[in-house]
Design an enzyme around this catalytic site. Structure first.
Site, mmCIF file in Angstrom:
data_model
loop_
_atom_site.group_PDB
_atom_site.id
_atom_site.type_symbol
_atom_site.label_atom_id
_atom_site.label_comp_id
_atom_site.label_asym_id
_atom_site.label_seq_id
_atom_site.Cartn_x
_atom_site.Cartn_y
_atom_site.Cartn_z
ATOM 1 N N HIS A 184 20.618 -14.380 6.566
ATOM 2 C CA HIS A 184 20.109 -13.275 7.392
ATOM 3 C C HIS A 184 19.496 -13.778 8.699
ATOM 4 O O HIS A 184 19.373 -13.022 9.664
ATOM 5 C CB HIS A 184 19.087 -12.471 6.588
ATOM 6 C CG HIS A 184 18.892 -11.064 7.066
ATOM 7 N ND1 HIS A 184 19.212 -10.632 8.339
ATOM 8 C CD2 HIS A 184 18.395 -9.964 6.418
ATOM 9 C CE1 HIS A 184 18.921 -9.347 8.457
ATOM 10 N NE2 HIS A 184 18.437 -8.922 7.309
ATOM 11 N N ASP A 399 38.707 -2.248 9.924
ATOM 12 C CA ASP A 399 40.083 -2.105 9.464
ATOM 13 C C ASP A 399 40.833 -3.413 9.695
ATOM 14 O O ASP A 399 41.098 -3.795 10.839
ATOM 15 C CB ASP A 399 40.751 -0.951 10.229
ATOM 16 C CG ASP A 399 42.222 -0.774 9.862
ATOM 17 O OD1 ASP A 399 42.701 -1.471 8.955
ATOM 18 O OD2 ASP A 399 42.870 0.075 10.509
#
Length: 901
Positions: A184, A399
């Site tokens: 992170h 996508d």
């Protein structure tokens, strides 16, 4: 696989249930490998910002993306691996390793060593990872397999390990899962989404990323000297947080539709409701619900921290493409648990709004300074509820060439932290991950459901009598009618979309139409307008046909049908059932009370709800459906309605002689078997919906003569017995409600609307039922049904009278009663506004289930089965149902049967 309606504690939620446990195998293809940049990159050292290297972010976070696949023949693992190497060229710091320099400052050595990549295959389909009937949302089964912790290489450490681990797992259906674990400190959600967007663009064949990455971490380093100008209560020095309340920690995702959010906003003052964002309204509602669930002392501080993205703050001058951490935690103004819960929801929304509004350029710089001064502290964890909204990160649009993900976002959470993510086929729903101890989770779900309820305004109840004179006489009920099992009220409910603009009924008021038709139907059905009493000394029920009438309630609800359907096809449990069918004071007795209560509730959209409460001694499901159909025909103006004339003929089901002869059959349904109470746990209801494909899967390995009823009831009985964990030697019974109208020797006329059912029993032990084959259970169900002959019915009637009409069929953990209402016709009752969205019995008893004819989410005829169980047992039951539909063999091998559902 069966669809399942949302579950809740004795009430209908719009929240999906936790997915049933599903075991599958994931096989890694080869060893984990390091994927480095596909071209040479600079070898240098870069400093992280003072936002990046705070202790709160020194850890790894998991994300998951699920794709249906199809439309592209390439191997997704190979495509994504190549795109990963390409993306690491402009994002080359991600291929490096972190280390600490002076004062624990983090830097990244851009070594080009690469990120970890794992390729795998799983023997599972995407739809199996989905909680039945709901959008794909965490928690996902076998998460430790879909995102494997690479053994022995220290890859889970912050220093000096790969900053990213990616696993692509191909599924049997052609879909795939992309799971990753991110350090992170190197990115926030938006930064990760930017990197993955670059990967997806390269995977689709674009030559370069449309947004170039920008480092610029120096823009978020402390001033010299640091000078915090805000108190930053989010980093208050606090004692270690107390342990969470007792109970197994569970994670669930609650999905809120736009209509749910609108419902929450309707509870706010008009001005605030019009301007509150979905984040503000949801966060406030969840904060309060969580506080109710955890029940802390009223004077305990209630700490809400919102994670706020500051990329849009112009004065900070962060460039487009900045992919470092650009969020700050912001504490809402101080309050206590008692004050939060005592104040209206609008006050909580105002606190959330105040936290967001605090984030200015100076607030961010002040935060950076405080982190540097205080040695990069962690957010104070005591009494914390931290909320992070990931919806705008861009995960929904990733996508790789196989379409957008069915789910994309955080894969897990911890106690005290919740994430917002997109959900649903259109991405308009909000999925909220939350972790709580199980008892608190039950209370949380109930509180959220309460927040999502709606208001129903009722007119005064009135008595509606026959519209024309009717005989004043006394009629005896049958000896089937007045048994102890049926001396109670039952509920039936119908939901209608109503007439659209231009529809022939668009201007008609359904309440008035149905009220008028009700009075007309009570002329041929005049006994329903009377009152029951017992004959002196015998307990024999008779109805005095007084014409006093039935109760009718007219109401309006501030809800639309779309809101009721937001969680999926309408099936029990239903929201605000006690409001849609109001219990009029003094009306619920069996004797000397109205035999029928009908409430018609208009909805905002023009739809309406018809809810009925019936004294069960007067009618069974077929009988009340016949009466309701008569009301419907009269509402539609059908000539010569009702088309089926009612027939009383209750004497045909009275005992043979006085006293009656000894029963010919044993009638174990009336044995004095102690009903075992349910095991511990909050009671929840879920409806499982079975399609034609599900029936085909169940019957595939059963004899060709097996009916859908026999197959499904056998599956339900076995699954329920296994879920309740009964001892192997314990007796278990199945009581089947068997309609005897079609037994010719009984001579029941067409139009008979009294009770015409008996309760044959199948009996075995829990061990034999669960340990045996499904085919064995089917034979038990079939034998119970086959027992019902004319002589069996007359024998049951004789037994009831000999025992003073007191015997009742008991239900409990060891006794399961099933009633098939599909042929009653509730789903075809049309008052003039079309067929109902749902029509049937909403059960409310532990130990009893009904089979209801419905249309599923795919527009197919299906069978809905509501089930009431303690939550732990419900989880096991759902798992057993999944196993029953996917595990073979289920019984004696035979060709798949043909025929109707």
């Amino acid at each position: 696989m069966p669809e399942a309606a949302p579950e809740h504690v004795q009430a209908p939620p719009t929240m999906p249930p936790a997915p049933a446990e599903l075991a599958f195998t994931v096989r890694r293809r080869g060893e984990p490998e390091l994927v480095g940049p596909a071209a040479p990159t600079p070898r240098e050292t870069k400093r992280l910002s003072d936002i990046d290297d705070q202790d709160t972010l020194r850890g790894h976070v998991p994300f998951l993306f699920l794709y249906h696949g199809g439309g592209r023949a390439d191997d997704p693992a190979g495509v994504i691996r190549r795109a990963l190497g390409g993306a690491l060229v402009p994002f080359y710091p991600l291929a490096g390793r972190l280390r600490e320099v002076e004062a624990r400052k983090l830097v990244v050595d851009c070594t080009g060593e690469g990120v970890l990549f794992v390729e795998a295959d799983a023997d599972v389909r995407l739809e199996e990872l989905q909680a039945p009937g709901h959008a794909l949302c965490p928690p996902f089964p076998c998460m430790d397999q879909l995102l494997a912790d690479v053994d022995g290489d220290g890859s889970g450490a912050v220093l000096p390990s790969p900053l990213l681990l990616i696993q692509v797992t191909r599924l049997l259906c052609g879909g795939f899962v992309l799971a990753l674990r991110l350090n992170h400190t190197i990115c926030d959600a938006t930064g990760l989404a930017q990197f993955m967007s670059t990967m997806s663009e390269l995977a689709r064949g674009l030559p370069a990323p449309t947004v170039s990455p920008a480092w610029s971490r120096e823009l978020l380093e402390a001033r010299h000297p640091p000078k915090p100008t805000f108190p930053h209560r989010e980093f208050d020095a606090a004692p270690p947080p107390p342990p969470p309340p007792p109970g197994e920690m569970v994670t669930r995702t609650f999905t809120f539709t736009p209509s749910d959010v609108a419902t929450i906003k309707r509870g706010l003052p008009p001005k605030l409701g019009a301007t509150a964002t979905s984040f503000e309204a949801l966060t406030a509602a969840l904060w309060r619900a969580r506080m109710v669930a955890l029940a802390p002392p009223s004077d305990q501080e209630a700490r809400l921290v919102c994670v706020v993205n500051f990329r849009g703050v112009p004065a900070l001058a962060l460039p487009a493409g900045y992919y470092g951490n650009a969020c700050v935690p912001v504490a809402a103004p101080l309050t206590t648990a008692g004050a939060l819960l005592a104040a209206p929801l609008g006050d909580a929304v105002a606190l959330v709004r105040a936290a967001k509004a605090a984030v200015t350029a100076e607030f961010v710089r002040s935060t950076v300074d405080l982190l540097a001064l205080r040695g990069r502290p962690c957010v104070a964890l005591a009494n914390l509820f931290l909320v992070s909204d990931n919806r705008r990160a861009g995960f929904r649009r990733l996508d790789f060439g196989w379409g957008e993900p069915a789910y994309g976002g955080p894969a897990a959470t911890v106690f005290g932290v919740s994430f917002f993510a997109h959900a649903g086929s259109g991405g308009e729903d909000v999925a909220v991950l939350i972790a709580l101890p199980r008892p608190a989770m039950d209370r949380f779900a109930l509180e959220v459901e309460t927040t999502l309820t709606f208001a129903v305004r009722r007119q005064e109840p009135e008595l509606v009598g026959p519209a024309a004179p009717t005989p004043r006489e006394t009629k005896r009920l049958s000896d089937i009618d007045d048994q102890g099992t049926l001396r109670r009220h039952v509920r039936i409910i119908f939901f209608y979309r109503g007439g659209c603009h231009g529809s022939p009924r668009a201007g008609d008021d359904p309440a008035r139409v149905i009220r008028r038709a009700l009075g007309e139907a009570l002329v041929p059905y005049y006994p329903l307008a009377g009152r029951l009493r017992e004959e002196a000394g015998t307990r024999k029920l008779v109805v005095d046909c007084t014409g006093e009438g039935v109760l009718f309630v007219e109401a309006d609800a501030d809800v639309r049908m779309a809101e009721l359907e937001a969680a999926g096809p309408l099936t029990p449990p239903f929201p605000c059932m006690d409001q849609l069918l109001f219990d009029v004071d003094g009306s619920a007795g069996v004797l000397h009370c109205p035999l029928l209560l009908i409430q018609v509730t208009r909805l905002l959209c023009g739809g309406f709800v018809v809810a009925i409460r019936l004294n069960h001694t007067m009618c069974d499901a077929d009988g009340i459906a016949q009466f309701t159909s008569s009301v419907a025909e009269l509402s539609r103006g059908v000539p010569a309605a009702p088309t089926v004339a009612p027939a009383w003929s209750r004497e045909l089901l009275e005992s043979r002689g006085s006293p009656p002869p000894e029963p010919v059959f044993r009638h174990r349904e009336y044995d004095a078997v102690p009903a075992r109470p349910p095991p511990p746990g909050a009671m929840v209801m879920r409806t499982f919906t079975f399609s034609a494909r599900d029936f085909a899967a169940i019957k595939k390995h059963l004899p060709a003569t097996t009916t859908s009823f026999e197959a499904l009831v056998a599956v339900l009985w076995r699954a329920r017995t296994a879920a309740l964990g009964l001892a192997p030697g314990e007796d278990v019974r199945l009581a089947v409600v068997a309609n005897c109208r079609r037994i010719r020797r009984l001579g029941l006329p067409d139009g008979y609307y009294g009770n015409a059912a008996v309760f044959p029993v199948a009996a075995t032990t829990a061990g034999a039922l669960v340990g045996g084959s499904l085919g064995d259970a089917v034979e038990l169900v079939r034998a119970a049904k086959a027992a019902v002959t004319a002589e069996y019915v007359r024998s049951a009637v004789d037994l009831l009278v000999r025992r003073g009409r007191r015997p009742a069929v008991g239900v409990g953990s060891n006794v399961f009663l099933v009633s098939d209402n599909r042929r009653a016709g509730f789903h075809r009752v049309d008052f003039g506004w079309g067929m109902p969205v749902f029509g049937g019995v909403p059960p409310s008893a532990f130990g009893a289930s009904f089979l209801i004819a419905v249309v599923n989410g795919d527009g197919e005829e299906a069978v809905a089965v509501p089930v009431l169980l303690p939550r732990p047992a419900m989880d096991r039951f759902a798992s057993e149902i999944e196993v029953a539909l996917t595990t073979l063999p289920l019984g004696p091998t035979a060709p798949a049967p043909r025929g109707r559902l």
